[in-house]
Write a protein that holds these residues in place. Structure first.
Motif, PDB file in Angstrom:
ATOM      1  N   ASN A 100      -5.020 -49.288  13.311  1.00 16.44           N
ATOM      2  CA  ASN A 100      -3.609 -49.195  13.700  1.00 16.44           C
ATOM      3  C   ASN A 100      -3.150 -47.746  13.745  1.00 16.44           C
ATOM      4  O   ASN A 100      -2.371 -47.356  14.631  1.00 16.44           O
ATOM      5  N   LEU A 101      -3.628 -46.943  12.800  1.00 18.26           N
ATOM      6  CA  LEU A 101      -3.286 -45.523  12.806  1.00 18.26           C
ATOM      7  C   LEU A 101      -3.849 -44.845  14.048  1.00 18.26           C
ATOM      8  O   LEU A 101      -3.158 -44.048  14.702  1.00 18.26           O
ATOM      9  N   LEU A 102      -5.096 -45.159  14.384  1.00 21.48           N
ATOM     10  CA  LEU A 102      -5.689 -44.584  15.594  1.00 21.48           C
ATOM     11  C   LEU A 102      -4.887 -44.975  16.836  1.00 21.48           C
ATOM     12  O   LEU A 102      -4.650 -44.135  17.714  1.00 21.48           O
ATOM     13  N   ASP A 103      -4.463 -46.218  16.907  1.00 20.01           N
ATOM     14  CA  ASP A 103      -3.694 -46.673  18.066  1.00 20.01           C
ATOM     15  C   ASP A 103      -2.381 -45.894  18.215  1.00 20.01           C
ATOM     16  O   ASP A 103      -1.882 -45.721  19.335  1.00 20.01           O
ATOM     17  N   LEU A 104      -1.840 -45.406  17.099  1.00 21.53           N
ATOM     18  CA  LEU A 104      -0.590 -44.646  17.146  1.00 21.53           C
ATOM     19  C   LEU A 104      -0.777 -43.248  17.729  1.00 21.53           C
ATOM     20  O   LEU A 104       0.148 -42.696  18.331  1.00 21.53           O
ATOM     21  N   VAL A 105      -1.979 -42.672  17.552  1.00 26.05           N
ATOM     22  CA  VAL A 105      -2.150 -41.258  17.919  1.00 26.05           C
ATOM     23  C   VAL A 105      -3.208 -41.018  18.989  1.00 26.05           C
ATOM     24  O   VAL A 105      -3.376 -39.875  19.432  1.00 26.05           O
ATOM     25  N   LYS A 106      -3.929 -42.045  19.413  1.00 27.05           N
ATOM     26  CA  LYS A 106      -5.075 -41.834  20.306  1.00 27.05           C
ATOM     27  C   LYS A 106      -4.696 -41.190  21.628  1.00 27.05           C
ATOM     28  O   LYS A 106      -5.532 -40.536  22.266  1.00 27.05           O
ATOM     29  N   ASN A 107      -3.455 -41.370  22.069  1.00 33.75           N
ATOM     30  CA  ASN A 107      -3.014 -40.750  23.318  1.00 33.75           C
ATOM     31  C   ASN A 107      -2.240 -39.459  23.080  1.00 33.75           C
ATOM     32  O   ASN A 107      -1.625 -38.913  23.996  1.00 33.75           O
ATOM     33  N   LYS A 108      -2.272 -38.992  21.837  1.00 32.88           N
ATOM     34  CA  LYS A 108      -1.619 -37.740  21.468  1.00 32.88           C
ATOM     35  C   LYS A 108      -2.664 -36.662  21.202  1.00 32.88           C
ATOM     36  O   LYS A 108      -3.844 -36.938  21.013  1.00 32.88           O
TER      37      LYS A 108
END
Length: 308
Positions: A100-108
């Motif tokens: 879930n953390l990765l999903d929050l920042v993967k496009n950042k």
């Protein structure tokens, strides 16, 4: 002065959601609380399942305390540590907290600074070139008294640790889960032949975990450090969220204090702290801070749902 006050959690989560959406970059600072939230607990049923024999013999009720015990032999030292390393490094993550953390920042444009040594970021798909693990890795051996070549060298331990846990009587499932067979008495020691010796200096091996000045910082460690420093330099003028998650008071100088300092100095920075029971910020950065005193996993799940 440290600021602690009652806040509206829902409001703070929405503020963090907006800050992440608007950010040019996100710098994650992750401590043990993140892995605890993901299910890597060191006490309770998980501890009792794998360390009941050590608990009965030595009277300790958590993995952390047993990790500091001065065992009488290296066979027993590794009898404890092989289990500890396997279940905290080579098994599946029990929940989707890291994902879930990765999903929050993967496009950042993101970078991770962590004191965790359990490899959860890599196992969850985070880019290893965007990760600086400062305190070591459960998956590595080092010389117990490094010198010469071994002074800057670490050694993969997967095969040796696997042989150790099997020698004690455990079984390993296809997904890496460590299984205690029924009607099997688990041994507390490993065979002497499996006690690891450094191939470069002939000294006994130990874990690559920072505890004193013998900790080995290998080439990979310095490369990661340089990438982190380069990331900081290139993003100083940008709108950046310093996202601190599960960082306690053991090593505040590595993440917490540095995040506070940079949030204060960087004009477009936001400090966000996710930590159950320990979410706070200095008064000097109060207006630039978001503090969420709640379960980390639940907070990340809600943030991900809003982004989806």
């Amino acid at each position: 002065m440290i600021l602690k006050k009652k806040v509206d959690k829902e409001k703070e989560i929405r503020k963090l959601h907006q800050a992440l959406q608007e950010a040019d970059s996100v710098i994650i600072g992750a401590g043990a609380g993140l892995s605890t939230s993901a299910g890597f607990t060191y006490t309770g049923k998980r501890f009792e399942k794998y360390f009941q024999d050590f608990e009965e013999k030595y009277g300790f009720h958590d993995m952390y305390s047993l990790g500091f015990y001065p065992y009488n032999s290296m066979e027993e030292f590794w009898g404890f540590w092989c289990r500890y390393i396997w279940i905290n490094r080579y098994t599946l993550i029990p929940s989707d907290v890291y994902q879930n953390l990765l999903d929050l920042v993967k496009n950042k444009d993101y970078f991770v600074l962590t004191t965790n040594v359990d490899h959860c970021f890599q196992k969850s798909g985070f880019d290893k070139k965007r990760l600086f693990y400062t305190q070591g890795d459960y998956g590595l051996f080092q010389s117990s008294s490094p010198s010469g070549v071994s002074k800057k060298k670490t050694y993969d331990n997967y095969e040796t640790i696997r042989k150790m846990v099997l020698s004690e009587g455990f079984q390993i499932a296809d997904n890496g889960e460590l299984i205690v067979p029924q009607n099997t008495k688990i041994k507390m020691t490993v065979p002497s032949a499996l006690v690891p010796v450094c191939p470069d200096d002939g000294k006994l091996m130990t874990t690559n975990l920072r505890s004193d000045d013998t900790f080995v910082q290998d080439d990979g460690w310095y490369e990661a450090q340089n990438r982190y420093h380069d990331f900081l330099k290139s993003h100083q003028g940008m709108k950046t969220v310093f996202l601190e998650i599960g960082v306690g008071g053991n090593t505040p100088g590595i993440i917490k204090f540095n995040f506070w300092k940079r949030t204060y100095e960087w004009p477009h920075a936001t400090y966000a702290c996710l930590n159950l029971g320990e979410a706070f910020a200095p008064k000097e950065i109060e207006k630039k801070s978001i503090c969420i005193d709640d379960d980390i996993g639940a907070t990340l799940k809600k943030l991900k749902e809003w982004i989806d």
